[in-house]
Motif scaffolding. Structure first.
Motif, PDB file in Angstrom:
ATOM      1  N   VAL A  67      30.697  53.600  31.385  1.00  0.00           N
ATOM      2  CA  VAL A  67      31.783  52.777  31.868  1.00  0.00           C
ATOM      3  C   VAL A  67      32.926  53.181  31.109  1.00  0.00           C
ATOM      4  O   VAL A  67      32.762  53.156  29.504  1.00  0.00           O
ATOM      5  CB  VAL A  67      31.452  51.562  32.001  1.00  0.00           C
ATOM      6  N   ASP A  68      34.122  52.949  31.881  1.00  0.00           N
ATOM      7  CA  ASP A  68      35.395  52.909  30.677  1.00  0.00           C
ATOM      8  C   ASP A  68      36.472  51.920  31.259  1.00  0.00           C
ATOM      9  O   ASP A  68      36.128  51.336  32.070  1.00  0.00           O
ATOM     10  CB  ASP A  68      35.812  54.454  30.687  1.00  0.00           C
ATOM     11  N   GLU A  69      37.573  52.093  30.846  1.00  0.00           N
ATOM     12  CA  GLU A  69      38.622  50.996  31.353  1.00  0.00           C
ATOM     13  C   GLU A  69      38.971  51.299  32.852  1.00  0.00           C
ATOM     14  O   GLU A  69      39.653  50.562  33.572  1.00  0.00           O
ATOM     15  CB  GLU A  69      39.978  51.184  30.410  1.00  0.00           C
ATOM     16  N   ASN A  70      38.415  52.621  33.387  1.00  0.00           N
ATOM     17  CA  ASN A  70      39.149  52.983  34.625  1.00  0.00           C
ATOM     18  C   ASN A  70      38.017  52.695  35.660  1.00  0.00           C
ATOM     19  O   ASN A  70      37.941  52.936  36.904  1.00  0.00           O
ATOM     20  CB  ASN A  70      39.460  54.239  34.755  1.00  0.00           C
ATOM     21  N   THR A  71      36.711  52.240  35.208  1.00  0.00           N
ATOM     22  CA  THR A  71      35.484  51.852  36.075  1.00  0.00           C
ATOM     23  C   THR A  71      35.631  51.016  37.039  1.00  0.00           C
ATOM     24  O   THR A  71      36.122  49.678  36.390  1.00  0.00           O
ATOM     25  CB  THR A  71      34.225  51.631  35.006  1.00  0.00           C
ATOM     26  N   VAL A  72      35.523  50.985  38.208  1.00  0.00           N
ATOM     27  CA  VAL A  72      35.862  49.765  39.198  1.00  0.00           C
ATOM     28  C   VAL A  72      34.681  48.882  39.334  1.00  0.00           C
ATOM     29  O   VAL A  72      33.413  49.235  39.207  1.00  0.00           O
ATOM     30  CB  VAL A  72      36.041  50.570  40.481  1.00  0.00           C
ATOM     31  N   TYR A  73      35.047  47.765  39.371  1.00  0.00           N
ATOM     32  CA  TYR A  73      33.974  46.580  39.378  1.00  0.00           C
ATOM     33  C   TYR A  73      34.588  45.392  40.730  1.00  0.00           C
ATOM     34  O   TYR A  73      35.750  45.701  40.798  1.00  0.00           O
ATOM     35  CB  TYR A  73      33.778  45.595  38.010  1.00  0.00           C
ATOM     36  N   GLU A  74      33.550  44.928  41.074  1.00  0.00           N
ATOM     37  CA  GLU A  74      33.961  43.751  41.908  1.00  0.00           C
ATOM     38  C   GLU A  74      34.604  42.564  41.116  1.00  0.00           C
ATOM     39  O   GLU A  74      33.906  42.105  40.117  1.00  0.00           O
ATOM     40  CB  GLU A  74      33.033  43.333  42.869  1.00  0.00           C
ATOM     41  N   ILE A  75      35.712  41.868  41.560  1.00  0.00           N
ATOM     42  CA  ILE A  75      36.151  40.952  40.636  1.00  0.00           C
ATOM     43  C   ILE A  75      35.951  39.379  41.485  1.00  0.00           C
ATOM     44  O   ILE A  75      36.368  38.536  40.867  1.00  0.00           O
ATOM     45  CB  ILE A  75      37.628  41.359  40.371  1.00  0.00           C
ATOM     46  N   GLY A  76      35.522  39.697  42.653  1.00  0.00           N
ATOM     47  CA  GLY A  76      35.221  38.359  43.217  1.00  0.00           C
ATOM     48  C   GLY A  76      36.391  37.172  43.348  1.00  0.00           C
ATOM     49  O   GLY A  76      37.730  37.662  43.675  1.00  0.00           O
ATOM     50  N   SER A  77      36.143  36.161  42.909  1.00  0.00           N
ATOM     51  CA  SER A  77      36.856  35.004  43.149  1.00  0.00           C
ATOM     52  C   SER A  77      38.343  35.025  42.081  1.00  0.00           C
ATOM     53  O   SER A  77      39.242  34.308  42.274  1.00  0.00           O
ATOM     54  CB  SER A  77      36.326  33.642  42.744  1.00  0.00           C
ATOM     55  N   ILE A  78      38.386  36.159  41.146  1.00  0.00           N
ATOM     56  CA  ILE A  78      39.475  36.249  40.475  1.00  0.00           C
ATOM     57  C   ILE A  78      40.607  36.652  41.616  1.00  0.00           C
ATOM     58  O   ILE A  78      41.770  36.288  41.153  1.00  0.00           O
ATOM     59  CB  ILE A  78      39.336  37.468  39.563  1.00  0.00           C
ATOM     60  N   THR A  79      40.163  37.165  42.706  1.00  0.00           N
ATOM     61  CA  THR A  79      40.986  37.308  43.657  1.00  0.00           C
ATOM     62  C   THR A  79      41.926  35.998  43.990  1.00  0.00           C
ATOM     63  O   THR A  79      43.059  36.456  44.249  1.00  0.00           O
ATOM     64  CB  THR A  79      40.365  37.911  44.920  1.00  0.00           C
ATOM     65  N   LYS A  80      41.309  34.855  43.942  1.00  0.00           N
ATOM     66  CA  LYS A  80      41.949  33.784  44.353  1.00  0.00           C
ATOM     67  C   LYS A  80      43.344  33.425  43.206  1.00  0.00           C
ATOM     68  O   LYS A  80      44.434  32.997  43.711  1.00  0.00           O
ATOM     69  CB  LYS A  80      41.288  32.439  44.012  1.00  0.00           C
ATOM     70  N   LEU A  81      43.111  34.062  42.069  1.00  0.00           N
ATOM     71  CA  LEU A  81      44.370  33.744  41.244  1.00  0.00           C
ATOM     72  C   LEU A  81      45.555  34.614  41.961  1.00  0.00           C
ATOM     73  O   LEU A  81      46.744  34.146  41.726  1.00  0.00           O
ATOM     74  CB  LEU A  81      43.968  34.357  39.903  1.00  0.00           C
ATOM     75  N   LEU A  82      45.282  35.813  42.475  1.00  0.00           N
ATOM     76  CA  LEU A  82      46.243  36.499  42.871  1.00  0.00           C
ATOM     77  C   LEU A  82      46.990  35.922  44.347  1.00  0.00           C
ATOM     78  O   LEU A  82      47.967  36.013  44.415  1.00  0.00           O
ATOM     79  CB  LEU A  82      45.707  37.935  43.016  1.00  0.00           C
ATOM     80  N   THR A  83      46.102  35.416  45.007  1.00  0.00           N
ATOM     81  CA  THR A  83      46.529  34.626  46.222  1.00  0.00           C
ATOM     82  C   THR A  83      47.414  33.503  46.028  1.00  0.00           C
ATOM     83  O   THR A  83      48.383  33.467  46.563  1.00  0.00           O
ATOM     84  CB  THR A  83      45.010  34.362  46.968  1.00  0.00           C
ATOM     85  N   ALA A  84      46.894  32.928  44.959  1.00  0.00           N
ATOM     86  CA  ALA A  84      47.688  31.746  44.538  1.00  0.00           C
ATOM     87  C   ALA A  84      49.187  32.189  44.061  1.00  0.00           C
ATOM     88  O   ALA A  84      50.178  31.369  44.452  1.00  0.00           O
ATOM     89  CB  ALA A  84      47.190  30.779  43.419  1.00  0.00           C
ATOM     90  N   ASN A  85      49.208  33.193  43.293  1.00  0.00           N
ATOM     91  CA  ASN A  85      50.508  33.705  42.999  1.00  0.00           C
ATOM     92  C   ASN A  85      51.258  34.121  44.232  1.00  0.00           C
ATOM     93  O   ASN A  85      52.621  33.838  44.288  1.00  0.00           O
ATOM     94  CB  ASN A  85      50.245  35.005  42.096  1.00  0.00           C
TER      95      ASN A  85
ATOM     96  N   SER B 128      39.498  27.125  51.800  1.00  0.00           N
ATOM     97  CA  SER B 128      40.944  26.772  51.416  1.00  0.00           C
ATOM     98  C   SER B 128      41.773  28.079  51.058  1.00  0.00           C
ATOM     99  O   SER B 128      42.722  28.301  51.524  1.00  0.00           O
ATOM    100  CB  SER B 128      40.827  25.880  50.032  1.00  0.00           C
ATOM    101  N   TYR B 129      40.889  29.097  50.260  1.00  0.00           N
ATOM    102  CA  TYR B 129      41.736  30.388  50.130  1.00  0.00           C
ATOM    103  C   TYR B 129      41.603  31.217  51.428  1.00  0.00           C
ATOM    104  O   TYR B 129      42.682  32.255  51.502  1.00  0.00           O
ATOM    105  CB  TYR B 129      41.050  30.850  48.849  1.00  0.00           C
ATOM    106  N   VAL B 130      40.872  31.078  52.202  1.00  0.00           N
ATOM    107  CA  VAL B 130      40.815  31.859  53.484  1.00  0.00           C
ATOM    108  C   VAL B 130      42.119  31.460  54.310  1.00  0.00           C
ATOM    109  O   VAL B 130      42.895  32.382  54.676  1.00  0.00           O
ATOM    110  CB  VAL B 130      39.496  31.701  54.077  1.00  0.00           C
ATOM    111  N   LEU B 131      42.203  30.157  54.220  1.00  0.00           N
ATOM    112  CA  LEU B 131      43.302  29.559  54.822  1.00  0.00           C
ATOM    113  C   LEU B 131      44.694  30.007  54.551  1.00  0.00           C
ATOM    114  O   LEU B 131      45.670  30.199  55.287  1.00  0.00           O
ATOM    115  CB  LEU B 131      43.295  27.961  55.239  1.00  0.00           C
ATOM    116  N   MET B 132      44.717  30.028  53.079  1.00  0.00           N
ATOM    117  CA  MET B 132      45.782  30.384  52.470  1.00  0.00           C
ATOM    118  C   MET B 132      46.150  31.863  52.868  1.00  0.00           C
ATOM    119  O   MET B 132      47.518  32.284  53.133  1.00  0.00           O
ATOM    120  CB  MET B 132      45.852  30.225  50.794  1.00  0.00           C
ATOM    121  N   GLY B 133      45.216  32.525  52.645  1.00  0.00           N
ATOM    122  CA  GLY B 133      45.466  34.112  53.370  1.00  0.00           C
ATOM    123  C   GLY B 133      45.846  34.196  54.687  1.00  0.00           C
ATOM    124  O   GLY B 133      46.918  34.847  54.938  1.00  0.00           O
TER     125      GLY B 133
END
Length: 351
Positions: free
Chosen positions: A68-86, A179-184
């Protein structure tokens, strides 16, 4: 430190040499913990006073020799919520809404609140998990679709929103994906654009997060993820309805760019943190902002959001006063291991 409460801090064996840089200390901690968990791929992005460091241990899968390296992709799950809130706060900054507005006028016409709920729920209630709305029945969703339970349909959301006649513990914290589905849904409605297009236009492109993925994540350099029992798991497919609650895929290189943006307070994304970092809920155990939790340690304050999927676990945290940010990703659904990593790093390096 109680970044994730009720967790005993696990300290790595041995003493770190005096005078080591913070990056070297984090590297030593990561190596020691990975030695105890050799089958787990670990990627860390660390920002220290504006400088980027990347630390990686393990392989992309248990059957591969590819590191793995800094370009390796992972699922980030609910960290997505931080971007939605932004995105919600950016919409406020553009005059599209106010976070203290009731949600009634921002939902598409097919979503009809009962008379008892009209004029009751604010956007800020959704973003800080205080709405009291019934959430998804994940047990039922898993039975219906064990591999892809988040591939929900409009009818599922309609049945939750349109049939709700009361709120459970309104004004108290209760973690809520609906709640975050509704925000989207509200963001798509006010902009007349898909969430996919909005997040690219307003966060990913401005931050040059070129490898944070939405609908298409068919890339070679991504981890194979495993559940808590070590069984290989599929990534969640992109579902336009659930996307805003937790379906982004990313890497530490891209998420470190976002950390630098948030730490800088610059641009529309950075400016939005003036709201996302405010306290909207607090009790003796936790303090909640928009899409993230707030931790105070003496005069120090930092913000964090964790994410878990069926196949990966991660955490994203930053401290503006001390000017550090960190993102940790592992290809194993194991929140305990994420806690061990972040708590040990904080106690030995960052506090």
């Amino acid at each position: 430190m109680k970044i994730i409460i009720s967790v005993i801090i696990l300290l790595v064996s041995g003493q770190l040499a005096f005078g080591q840089s913070r990056e070297k200390k984090i590297d030593s901690i990561c190596q020691a913990i990975q030695n105890k968990n050799p089958k787990v791929g670990i990627s860390i992005g660390f920002i220290d006073n504006g400088k980027e460091y990347f630390i990686n241990y393990g392989e992309i899968s248990r059957e591969s020799d590819l590191k793995v390296d800094e370009n390796t992709v992972y699922e980030i799950g609910s960290i997505t919520k931080l971007l939605t809130a932004n995105l919600i706060v950016q919409a406020q900054d553009e005059g599209k809404l106010k976070v203290d507005d009731f949600i009634d006028n921002y939902l598409p016409k097919e979503y009809i609140l009962s008379e008892k709920l009209k004029g009751k729920l604010k956007i800020s209630d959704l973003a800080s998990h205080q709405s009291g709305l019934p959430d998804f029945d994940f047990g039922k969703l898993i039975k219906l679709n064990p591999k892809q339970p988040l591939n929900i349909k409009k009818e599922t959301i309609h049945s939750i929103i349109n049939d709700s006649t009361k709120l459970s513990d309104y004004g108290n914290y209760r973690y809520s994906n609906i709640s975050y589905v509704l925000m989207g849904i509200m963001l798509e409605n006010i902009y007349s654009k898909s969430f996919d297009k909005l997040i690219k236009e307003k966060i990913l492109v401005p931050s040059k997060m070129n490898n944070t993925l939405t609908t298409d994540f068919n890339v070679k350099n991504k981890v194979i993820g495993y559940d808590i029992n070590g069984v290989q798991q599929d990534y969640f497919v992109w579902n336009s309805l659930f996307a805003s609650a937790g379906l982004l895929k990313s890497n530490t290189f891209d998420m470190s760019k976002l950390l630098k943006t948030l730490l800088s307070n610059k641009g529309k994304i950075g400016k939005a943190t003036s709201v996302t970092e405010k306290t909207f809920y607090k009790n003796t155990l936790m303090e909640i902002g928009f899409g993230q939790e707030i931790e105070r340690n003496g005069n120090d304050t930092f913000f964090y959001k964790a994410g878990d999927t069926f196949s990966c676990s991660s955490i994203f945290a930053y401290d503006k006063k001390s000017n550090w940010g960190i993102v940790i990703m592992i290809n194993h659904k194991n929140s305990d291991l994420i806690r061990e990593l972040i708590n040990t790093i904080y106690e030995q390096v960052l506090r």
